[in-house]
Design a protein around this motif. Structure first.
Motif, mmCIF file in Angstrom:
data_model
loop_
_atom_site.group_PDB
_atom_site.id
_atom_site.type_symbol
_atom_site.label_atom_id
_atom_site.label_comp_id
_atom_site.label_asym_id
_atom_site.label_seq_id
_atom_site.Cartn_x
_atom_site.Cartn_y
_atom_site.Cartn_z
ATOM 1 N N THR A 285 57.402 2.028 132.732
ATOM 2 C CA THR A 285 57.324 0.572 132.582
ATOM 3 C C THR A 285 56.744 0.207 131.067
ATOM 4 O OG1 THR A 285 56.689 -0.101 134.957
ATOM 5 C CG2 THR A 285 56.050 -1.611 133.346
ATOM 6 N N ARG A 286 55.852 0.833 130.848
ATOM 7 C CA ARG A 286 55.186 0.461 129.393
ATOM 8 C C ARG A 286 56.331 0.910 128.198
ATOM 9 N NH1 ARG A 286 52.983 2.535 124.813
ATOM 10 N NH2 ARG A 286 51.038 1.462 123.863
ATOM 11 N N ALA A 287 57.085 2.149 128.419
ATOM 12 C CA ALA A 287 58.179 2.563 127.597
ATOM 13 C C ALA A 287 58.947 1.271 127.460
ATOM 14 C CB ALA A 287 58.919 3.692 128.053
ATOM 15 N N VAL A 288 59.507 0.707 128.690
ATOM 16 C CA VAL A 288 60.452 -0.417 128.724
ATOM 17 C C VAL A 288 59.910 -1.610 128.044
ATOM 18 C CG1 VAL A 288 61.565 -2.064 130.144
ATOM 19 C CG2 VAL A 288 61.477 0.335 130.504
ATOM 20 N N MET A 289 58.436 -1.824 128.190
ATOM 21 C CA MET A 289 57.959 -3.182 127.620
ATOM 22 C C MET A 289 57.711 -2.990 125.969
ATOM 23 S SD MET A 289 54.642 -5.152 128.914
ATOM 24 C CE MET A 289 53.415 -3.962 128.828
ATOM 25 N N LYS A 290 57.551 -1.453 125.697
ATOM 26 C CA LYS A 290 57.337 -1.441 124.392
ATOM 27 C C LYS A 290 58.713 -1.564 123.597
ATOM 28 C CE LYS A 290 56.178 2.383 121.022
ATOM 29 N NZ LYS A 290 55.508 3.669 120.801
ATOM 30 N N ARG A 291 59.863 -1.241 124.192
ATOM 31 C CA ARG A 291 61.270 -1.347 123.628
ATOM 32 C C ARG A 291 61.586 -2.871 123.484
ATOM 33 N NH1 ARG A 291 66.209 1.005 123.072
ATOM 34 N NH2 ARG A 291 65.006 2.981 122.543
ATOM 35 N N SER A 292 61.180 -3.720 124.569
ATOM 36 C CA SER A 292 61.415 -5.053 124.300
ATOM 37 C C SER A 292 60.519 -5.580 123.128
ATOM 38 C CB SER A 292 61.016 -5.746 125.588
ATOM 39 O OG SER A 292 61.194 -7.124 125.556
ATOM 40 N N LEU A 293 59.185 -5.394 123.072
ATOM 41 C CA LEU A 293 58.310 -5.729 121.843
ATOM 42 C C LEU A 293 58.777 -5.380 120.627
ATOM 43 C CD1 LEU A 293 55.693 -6.749 120.807
ATOM 44 C CD2 LEU A 293 54.691 -4.374 121.176
ATOM 45 N N LEU A 294 59.605 -3.995 120.445
ATOM 46 C CA LEU A 294 60.045 -3.688 119.208
ATOM 47 C C LEU A 294 61.152 -4.400 118.849
ATOM 48 C CD1 LEU A 294 59.325 0.172 119.391
ATOM 49 C CD2 LEU A 294 57.830 -1.594 117.964
ATOM 50 N N ASP A 295 62.189 -4.730 119.854
ATOM 51 C CA ASP A 295 63.330 -5.365 119.594
ATOM 52 C C ASP A 295 62.824 -6.890 119.170
ATOM 53 O OD1 ASP A 295 64.694 -3.288 120.416
ATOM 54 O OD2 ASP A 295 65.222 -4.125 122.619
ATOM 55 N N GLN A 296 61.944 -7.491 119.743
ATOM 56 C CA GLN A 296 61.464 -8.619 119.211
ATOM 57 C C GLN A 296 60.966 -8.805 117.840
ATOM 58 O OE1 GLN A 296 59.328 -11.478 122.292
ATOM 59 N NE2 GLN A 296 59.816 -9.784 123.763
ATOM 60 N N LEU A 297 60.139 -7.786 117.543
ATOM 61 C CA LEU A 297 59.549 -7.602 116.416
ATOM 62 C C LEU A 297 60.549 -7.544 115.215
ATOM 63 C CD1 LEU A 297 56.225 -5.564 116.797
ATOM 64 C CD2 LEU A 297 56.433 -7.911 116.382
ATOM 65 N N ASP A 298 61.724 -6.887 115.465
ATOM 66 C CA ASP A 298 62.726 -6.537 114.636
ATOM 67 C C ASP A 298 63.548 -7.510 114.355
ATOM 68 O OD1 ASP A 298 64.049 -4.679 112.941
ATOM 69 O OD2 ASP A 298 65.815 -4.327 114.548
ATOM 70 N N ALA A 299 63.732 -8.662 115.446
ATOM 71 C CA ALA A 299 64.185 -9.772 115.067
ATOM 72 C C ALA A 299 63.770 -10.574 114.403
ATOM 73 C CB ALA A 299 64.896 -10.500 116.332
ATOM 74 N N LEU A 300 62.292 -10.794 114.334
ATOM 75 C CA LEU A 300 61.483 -11.795 113.862
ATOM 76 C C LEU A 300 61.129 -11.625 112.447
ATOM 77 C CD1 LEU A 300 58.872 -12.093 116.544
ATOM 78 C CD2 LEU A 300 60.230 -14.012 115.814
ATOM 79 N N VAL A 301 61.117 -10.305 112.039
ATOM 80 C CA VAL A 301 60.949 -9.901 110.501
ATOM 81 C C VAL A 301 61.878 -9.460 109.632
ATOM 82 C CG1 VAL A 301 58.421 -9.933 111.177
ATOM 83 C CG2 VAL A 301 59.811 -7.871 111.185
ATOM 84 N N ASP A 302 61.907 -9.764 108.425
ATOM 85 C CA ASP A 302 63.013 -9.043 107.513
ATOM 86 C C ASP A 302 62.218 -9.051 106.191
ATOM 87 O OD1 ASP A 302 65.077 -7.875 106.544
ATOM 88 O OD2 ASP A 302 66.246 -10.008 106.400
ATOM 89 N N PHE A 303 62.224 -8.092 105.576
ATOM 90 C CA PHE A 303 61.638 -7.780 104.275
ATOM 91 C C PHE A 303 62.296 -6.617 103.563
ATOM 92 C CE2 PHE A 303 58.851 -6.066 107.348
ATOM 93 C CZ PHE A 303 58.622 -4.616 107.164
ATOM 94 N N GLU A 304 62.311 -6.514 102.440
ATOM 95 C CA GLU A 304 62.656 -5.577 101.380
ATOM 96 C C GLU A 304 62.228 -4.149 101.663
ATOM 97 O OE1 GLU A 304 64.212 -4.610 96.581
ATOM 98 O OE2 GLU A 304 62.714 -6.194 97.340
ATOM 99 N N LEU A 305 63.022 -3.136 101.844
ATOM 100 C CA LEU A 305 62.435 -1.810 101.996
ATOM 101 C C LEU A 305 62.484 -0.892 101.030
ATOM 102 C CD1 LEU A 305 63.998 -1.447 105.712
ATOM 103 C CD2 LEU A 305 61.640 -2.119 105.130
ATOM 104 N N PRO A 306 61.482 0.049 100.773
ATOM 105 C CA PRO A 306 61.755 0.950 99.868
ATOM 106 C C PRO A 306 62.830 2.101 100.001
ATOM 107 C CG PRO A 306 59.332 0.723 100.605
ATOM 108 C CD PRO A 306 60.460 -0.075 101.450
ATOM 109 N N PRO A 307 63.764 1.912 99.165
ATOM 110 C CA PRO A 307 65.098 2.914 99.131
ATOM 111 C C PRO A 307 64.662 4.068 99.682
ATOM 112 C CG PRO A 307 65.556 1.345 97.617
ATOM 113 C CD PRO A 307 64.160 1.221 97.647
ATOM 114 N N SER A 308 63.656 4.981 99.026
ATOM 115 C CA SER A 308 63.354 6.233 99.341
ATOM 116 C C SER A 308 62.959 6.428 100.583
ATOM 117 C CB SER A 308 62.375 6.787 98.176
ATOM 118 O OG SER A 308 61.355 5.942 98.421
ATOM 119 N N LEU A 309 62.093 5.731 101.302
ATOM 120 C CA LEU A 309 61.788 5.865 102.646
ATOM 121 C C LEU A 309 62.902 5.806 103.598
ATOM 122 C CD1 LEU A 309 58.587 3.829 102.860
ATOM 123 C CD2 LEU A 309 58.833 5.958 102.610
#
Length: 444
Positions: A285-309
């Motif tokens: 259940t925690r794994a399912v909830m964590k995926r949902s959380l990460l999906d929401q965070l991914d949709a909420l934020v956007d910022f420039e990323l270091p190309p090397s990383l």
């Protein structure tokens, strides 16, 4: 000392650091004065050797240390003043390294990719669902049956019965290579479960259909990578006498079975199984909830990323997936692995979320404690019975391995912190509902 900006393009930064000859000479003098009290030299008492003589004796040796200290200090001051945090170790090169002589200024080029400014996330706006799954009687009974099957016994088949896959045959055998018996190639009353894969490939299959009392000649070839060099790749003949054919019989689900697994009686074993199942459900259940959380965070934020990383992560993903698709290759002598757009897309998500979680952990002062690290190391050490101490010592001396262990612990603590501030609705669900949700994780 002078630091001059030469590049500022997105997250890319470039600077020239100049350490003057006078500054370098002062740093060498500082090191000589620091060392003077401990230096002994013929003709002088300890700590009384003149600085001029120390410079003549040790000056050249200290110049390299002085350059390193000066450049490190300039970099440290730059990062403190600018607030920049490099994504990876800065690239530092001495401009006049080949032609530099004592009395020249030291000029160094420094370049790096800065970590981006990461936006704040309003955790109160996150909405999560926690599936609540109970261990029902059917699930407990299924687990009991699996335990009974794993604790199976073997009973003699009717006289004249032919051995089937999964049966146990009791055999005497004698193996020969080129007509000569070899060490380890003979045994009496050996219980062999057909289909277990415990003998050389092709051996067990030739005993399927045999009956008690049969004499069977088994012809096999040792694998080319077999552990004993004198047998590797060799053809062998095993003279086998089948003394008994036994069929598997699951253990009875009763108090005796419970005692085999350390429980007082069957009721206690059922209770233990129920608790274990519910712990497994909580983890899923925690794994399912964590995926949902990460999906929401991914949709909420956007910022420039270091190309090397992103590039490094994409290469790592491509390499890992290649090995999963080619499990026969254990080493890394397989040439370059192509990085696809799909790898880069996944890497972009991972780097974005990794930086976001790291920043949230930093701001909220979340840390992995020494006791948590020790417990995690001990847990992994148990995977190497008899070598636990050696594994523990190895990890203690290896910073890279420690980082690999600490990273998921830190991420889980940050995730738990976020979940604690999000709106979480609980929903009753069945084991099948949970199973479908877990399977969906692999498909995403």
């Amino acid at each position: 000392m002078q630091v001059t900006e030469t590049l500022k393009d997105g997250l890319k930064r470039g600077y020239t650091i100049t350490v003057t000859a006078a500054e370098l000479d002062a740093k060498v003098q500082e090191k000589l004065i620091e060392a003077q009290p401990e230096v002994e030299m013929k003709g002088f008492r300890k700590g009384k050797v003149p600085l001029a003589m120390l410079r003549k004796q040790f000056g050249q040796r200290l110049i390299g240390d002085a350059i390193q200290d000066s450049v490190d200090g300039a970099m440290r001051e730059h990062f403190e003043a600018s607030g920049d945090r490099p994504a990876l170790q800065p690239d530092v090169k001495m401009q006049n390294g080949d032609s530099w002589t004592e009395g020249d200024d030291v000029v160094v080029d420094m370049s790096y990719e800065a970590l981006p400014e990461i936006p704040e996330v309003d955790l109160d706006k996150l909405k999560l669902e926690r599936l609540m799954v109970k261990a029902d009687e059917a699930s407990v009974d299924e687990a009991l049956q699996n335990l009974a099957a794993s604790a199976e016994n073997f009973e003699d088949r009717k006289k004249g019965s032919k051995a089937k896959d999964g049966d146990q045959v009791v055999i005497d055998f004698l193996g020969k290579v080129d007509g000569e018996a070899f060490e380890g190639g003979a045994a009496e009353d050996y219980p062999l479960v057909l289909g277990s894969g415990s003998f050389i490939p092709g051996f067990e299959e030739q005993l399927v259909g045999a009956k008690a009392g049969d004499e069977v000649e088994v012809k096999v070839s040792f694998p080319s990578e077999y552990g004993a060099a004198n047998l590797a790749g060799k053809d062998a003949v095993f003279a086998c006498t089948v003394k008994a054919v036994k069929e598997p019989k699951p253990a009875e689900v009763d108090d005796e079975l419970a005692k085999k697994y350390g429980a007082e009686d069957l009721a206690a074993l059922k209770a233990q199984i129920g608790e274990r199942l519910e712990e497994e459900y909580k983890d899923a259940t925690r794994a399912v909830m964590k995926r949902s959380l990460l999906d929401q965070l991914d949709a909420l934020v956007d910022f420039e990323l270091p190309p090397s990383l992103v590039e490094a992560e994409a290469k790592q993903i491509a390499h890992q997936l290649w090995h999963e698709e080619n499990p026969e290759h254990q080493g890394h002598d397989h040439g370059d692995v192509e990085v696809t757009d799909e790898h880069t897309k996944l890497a972009t998500r991972r780097v974005r979320l990794g930086l976001l979680l790291a920043e949230m952990g930093r701001k909220h002062e979340i840390e992995v404690t020494d006791s948590e690290m020790t417990q995690a190391i001990l847990t992994q050490a148990r995977q190497y019975p008899g070598q636990e101490r050696a594994f523990f010592d190895f990890v203690q001396q290896n910073q890279e391995i420690q980082s690999q262990i600490r990273a998921p612990l830190f991420e889980d603590k940050v995730v738990d912190h976020i979940i604690g501030h999000a709106k979480v609705d609980e929903k009753e669900a069945s084991k099948d509902d949970l199973q479908k949700a877990v399977e969906a994780l692999d498909e995403a």
